[in-house]
Enzyme design. Structure first.
Site, short mmCIF file in Angstrom:
data_model
loop_
_atom_site.label_atom_id
_atom_site.label_comp_id
_atom_site.label_asym_id
_atom_site.label_seq_id
_atom_site.Cartn_x
_atom_site.Cartn_y
_atom_site.Cartn_z
N GLN A 3 -7.74 5.65 -4.10
CA GLN A 3 -8.78 6.40 -3.38
C GLN A 3 -8.23 7.73 -2.89
O GLN A 3 -7.04 7.86 -2.59
CB GLN A 3 -9.26 5.60 -2.16
CG GLN A 3 -10.09 4.39 -2.47
CD GLN A 3 -10.47 3.66 -1.19
OE1 GLN A 3 -9.67 2.89 -0.66
NE2 GLN A 3 -11.68 3.90 -0.70
N GLN A 8 -11.96 -0.22 4.50
CA GLN A 8 -11.90 -1.62 4.07
C GLN A 8 -12.78 -2.44 4.99
O GLN A 8 -12.92 -2.14 6.17
CB GLN A 8 -10.46 -2.13 4.15
CG GLN A 8 -10.27 -3.58 3.71
CD GLN A 8 -8.81 -3.94 3.62
OE1 GLN A 8 -8.03 -3.29 2.93
NE2 GLN A 8 -8.41 -4.97 4.34
N HIS A 63 -3.25 -42.64 23.66
CA HIS A 63 -2.33 -43.57 23.00
C HIS A 63 -0.88 -43.14 23.10
O HIS A 63 -0.01 -43.95 23.43
CB HIS A 63 -2.71 -43.71 21.52
CG HIS A 63 -4.07 -44.25 21.31
ND1 HIS A 63 -4.37 -45.59 21.48
CD2 HIS A 63 -5.23 -43.66 20.95
CE1 HIS A 63 -5.65 -45.78 21.23
NE2 HIS A 63 -6.19 -44.64 20.90
N ARG A 68 -13.53 -6.76 5.52
CA ARG A 68 -13.32 -8.12 5.05
C ARG A 68 -13.67 -9.08 6.18
O ARG A 68 -13.73 -8.69 7.34
CB ARG A 68 -11.87 -8.32 4.62
CG ARG A 68 -10.86 -8.11 5.73
CD ARG A 68 -9.44 -8.09 5.20
NE ARG A 68 -8.49 -7.76 6.24
CZ ARG A 68 -7.29 -7.26 6.02
NH1 ARG A 68 -6.89 -7.02 4.79
NH2 ARG A 68 -6.46 -6.99 7.01
N THR A 110 0.85 -1.18 0.00
CA THR A 110 0.00 0.00 0.00
C THR A 110 0.90 1.24 0.00
O THR A 110 1.92 1.26 0.69
CB THR A 110 -0.91 0.02 1.25
OG1 THR A 110 -1.87 -1.03 1.14
CG2 THR A 110 -1.64 1.35 1.39
N GLU A 138 -11.27 -1.57 8.54
CA GLU A 138 -10.36 -0.44 8.69
C GLU A 138 -11.17 0.84 8.55
O GLU A 138 -12.01 0.96 7.65
CB GLU A 138 -9.25 -0.48 7.64
CG GLU A 138 -8.27 -1.63 7.83
CD GLU A 138 -7.13 -1.58 6.83
OE1 GLU A 138 -6.88 -0.49 6.27
OE2 GLU A 138 -6.49 -2.62 6.61
#
Length: 828
Positions: free
Chosen positions: A136, A237, A773, A239, A89, A224
């Site tokens: 942006q 953002q 086991h 997600r 970024t 974000e």
């Protein structure tokens, strides 16, 4: 299309604009405030040339000035792969030339070492990934940060977490500053500073935006955000949170608590859907309840994240049973005990009237089914006490007599529906008729191993008694490992071939008949129905895939010191057991002669019978292997019918779905979805041992346990002895190697792991119990073992020299540097 405005993008255009841009398009469509911008699409990336004129025109339409340039790969911001921080970024980019340069750099970041490694770790094909770039307008933030609509540490749904810093939010993401931390619970209670860079009202507004986005996307979100100097919040953002453990499916509004039980059988990896469903069919038959899919939410067990969980809620709320729960959890380690104690103090699990009647009804059904066997169990148990050798012979005959019933399935062509039901009935018969003759001697064996500890309390310490129970004869898993050792020892003339050829290639050559005969046919005839994760009917057996055996054989051929040969190590453990038994009995005779005689009696019964504890499962696995074979035949028939692509696709269906399949339903889309889910869960490193229905991983809410002296790790002692060696961290036994004397550090173990024990100097396991086991076999080989060490595979680095004390349950790191070059430690 080379450039497209963000407000024209929809969530289904990932192939064109990548995950980040598609997410932002959805955020805009949800009505949230997003900085204006555009996307340079994957078509431009595929062309290899930045479309300068189109980018310049879009930048001019945006008004020029400072912009943020951010990657948006087609594999980014997906539900199971966030790619957070993997691509680049660039902020405060200004001017067309700098913008074009930033776009090229975003493209280049697709091939950084970290991005390539991230994709490889998630089995994402490099050739299938393309890069779009989001541009942006820059927000001038007064404060910025990230918001989670579910707590990413504890997993609690409905608990919003906000981390904020003054200015740009990159400081939160890259960890260069300590952000102010806000937590807002489901009832609106706020924990965090009131005078930080965010006001309580701003926190509430961000939380509301997060809830709206969660509703829009249908899943918890990682958001974000930025708040500008006018107090306006912006979404940068959104997600999915990819790390959350799935929620249990329960059908009432109350909070439930679940305990993960698969680790008792060495199963921290996910079950296949058919593996889960087949186990549920068996459980339903035993409990006398209706057959349901696992995870239905109204039974005693639930499937969460394709793992088996026991619903503790009825026991926590039962005033007569709840007090005994912490003691019952002791074998699982101090963290499990602490987690259950915290639930007893939780008002949501306070005693309730009526729950006892529900559990009593369940208990009555189980007892009613077991009652006809009670007389036989008692009679067989008494006979085992009188003549353990004869009881052991009858025990083995019972298992071997059931083998032809499990493997002698009809070979005539059956209709697929009938074959499917036959496959499901096999295990029910194995766990009823097959196990009945074994129950009495098995109960006596377990009792005999426990009684000496009670009789010699104050005379012998637990480590001495554990030594007497080491080197135990008649354990079918130990016998299996020693048989593989003898096979390897006899194949030393082919040592170069077996050590220098990859196990997968050796397996292919064995199947094609081009490998020298080393006696593997005979081994597979006896043990080929076993393997790692063997209680999952959906997982291949060694007879299908012998590659792990070739990896173990290569390990054995590295043993050059005769004293370290596994058969000699086992013999030494047996001799030490007999010597310690004699010492303890003589010591007790001096002050407690009656106790001494009784301890000697039960020690002898334990050594005659307790090794048989592995055998009932061994015999059951005959039926499971045959169930798998029949299911694969059904799968092959469905491939011919065009309803599946591969025979083992049937393992990604549950039993009712398989019935629909043979009745004519095409299940290929569902199989594809299930395979993807199975692979995602297989990559999960942590499975919550105690889980609440709101997603809370209870252990993460507890205070840190006090560690040992000088930073020692503390677990549960499982096999006495002390050893120092290089740690070898292994998460999957398939194809893994272990040099003689190295200390195996693993998340869990089952019999499929135990061939590795033959060259191990010690064992460290994250989960389990002293009766599981792995610890049992470690004791029988005389290998020091420490279990229930949370996070051991992360805290101990591969190659570090460590000292483990299996008597005190402690692990000490002897150096902080690796003692050798990094090695591939995951098989396959």
């Amino acid at each position: 299309m080379l450039v497209v405005e963000l407000d024209r993008i929809s969530g289904d255009s990932i192939d064109l604009v990548g995950g980040k841009a598609a997410g932002l398009g959805e955020v805009i469509s949800a009505g949230e405030r997003v900085p204006a911008g555009f996307c340079v699409t994957t078509e431009a990336h595929r062309s290899g040339t930045v479309p300068a004129d189109e980018v310049a025109a879009a930048y001019e339409a945006l008004g020029g000035g400072r912009v943020a340039v951010r990657s948006s790969a087609t594999a980014e911001d997906l539900p199971d792969a966030s790619f957070a921080g993997q691509q680049d970024t660039y902020l405060d980019v200004e001017g067309v030339d700098d913008l074009l340069t930033a776009v090229r750099r975003c493209w280049d970041s697709l091939w950084t070492d970290r991005a390539v490694a991230y994709r490889r770790d998630r089995d994402i094909d490099d050739d299938a990934v393309h890069m779009a770039v989001v541009v942006q307008r820059m927000v001038e933030p007064r404060a910025a940060g990230v918001l989670f609509t579910a707590n990413p540490v504890t997993g609690t749904r409905g608990e919003t977490v906000v981390d904020a810093v003054p200015g740009l939010g990159t400081a939160v993401v890259d960890g260069t500053v300590q952000p102010e931390h806000h937590v807002v619970s489901a009832d609106g209670a706020h924990r965090g500073p009131d005078d930080g860079c965010l006001s309580p009202d701003e926190v509430a507004a961000l939380r509301a935006a997060g809830e709206r986005l969660q509703r829009h996307f249908g899943a918890p979100q990682d958001v974000e955000w930025a708040v500008d100097h006018d107090g306006t919040p912006w979404i940068l953002q959104s997600r999915a949170i990819t790390t959350l453990f799935p929620l249990p499916d329960h059908r009432d509004d109350g909070t439930h608590a679940y305990f993960e039980v698969g680790h008792m059988q060495g199963m921290l990896r996910p079950f296949t859907p058919m593996g889960l469903s087949a186990m549920e069919v068996v459980a339903a038959a035993w409990l006398g309840s209706r057959e349901t899919d696992p995870g239905g939410g109204d039974g005693m067990v639930a499937a969460v994240g394709n793992r088996f969980y026991l619903d503790l809620t009825p026991y926590l709320r039962n005033r007569w049973m709840r007090g005994s729960l912490p003691g019952a959890m002791t074998v699982y380690g101090p963290r499990a005990v602490a987690a259950v104690r915290s639930l007893l103090d939780d008002p949501r699990f306070a005693p309730r009237s009526g729950r006892g009647r529900v559990e009593l009804g369940r208990a009555v059904r189980v007892v009613a089914r077991a009652l006809p066997l009670t007389g036989r169990i008692i009679g067989d148990g008494v006979a085992a006490l009188v003549d353990p050798d004869d009881a052991r012979r009858r025990f083995l005959r019972a298992g071997e007599a059931f083998r032809p019933r499990s493997t002698g399935a009809p070979e005539r062509v059956l209709p697929s529906p009938e074959r499917l039901e036959y496959a499901m009935d096999l295990q029910n018969e194995a766990l009823t008729k097959g196990m009945a003759p074994m129950m009495g001697p098995l109960c006596v064996a377990l009792l005999s191993a426990r009684v000496p500890e009670l009789l010699l309390r104050g005379i012998a310490d637990p480590g001495e008694i554990a030594t007497v129970l080491g080197g135990m004869p008649h354990n079918v898993t130990t016998e299996m490992d020693l048989a593989l050792w003898r096979l390897a020892d006899g194949a030393r003339e082919h040592r170069e071939l077996l050590q220098d050829t990859p196990p997968r290639e050796l397996a292919d050559r064995y199947r094609s008949g081009t490998l020298p005969d080393i006696g593997l046919d005979g081994f597979l005839e006896r043990y080929g129905h076993r393997g790692a994760a063997e209680i999952d009917v959906g997982v291949p057996r060694w007879s299908e895939d012998p590659a792990p055996l070739f990896a173990a054989i290569a390990n054995y051929l590295r043993v050059t010191d005769p004293d370290q040969a596994p058969d000699r190590r086992f013999a030494r453990a047996a001799a030490e057991a007999e010597r310690t038994r004699t010492v303890l009995v003589r010591r007790a005779l001096a002050t407690r002669p009656l106790r001494a005689y009784l301890a000697a009696f039960f020690f002898d019964r334990a050594r005659s019978l307790a090794g048989m504890r592995e055998y009932p499962k061994f015999a059951w696995l005959y039926a499971m292997a045959e169930t798998r074979r029949q299911l694969l035949r059904v799968g092959a028939e469905m491939v011919e019918a065009g309803r599946l692509d591969l025979p083992d696709d049937i393992m990604f269906l549950r039993v009712p779905e398989a019935r629909a399949l043979v009745d004519g339903e095409d299940q290929r889309p569902l199989v594809a979805e299930r395979r993807a889910e199975y692979l995602r869960e297989g990559r999960r490193r942590r499975v919550p041992p105690v889980l609440l229905s709101d997603g809370t991983d209870v252990e993460t809410t507890l205070p840190a346990l006090t560690s040992g002296a000088d930073g020692e790790l503390v677990g549960v002692p499982a096999s006495s002895g002390t050893v120092t060696g290089a740690a070898r961290v292994i998460r999957d036994p398939a194809g893994a190697s272990l040099e003689p004397g190295e200390i195996l550090v693993a998340p869990t173990t089952d019999p499929g792991w135990t061939p590795l024990f033959m060259t191990a100097g010690g064992l460290v396991v994250e989960t389990g119990s002293t009766m599981a086991h792995g610890p049992t076999v470690a004791r029988e080989y005389g290998i020091p073992a420490v279990i229930c060490v949370p996070g051991a595979t992360e805290l101990i680095r591969d190659g570090q020299r460590i000292t483990i004390d299996g008597g005190t349950g402690t692990i000490r790191v002897e150096d902080e540097e690796r003692s050798g070059e990094p090695r591939a430690v995951e098989g396959g």
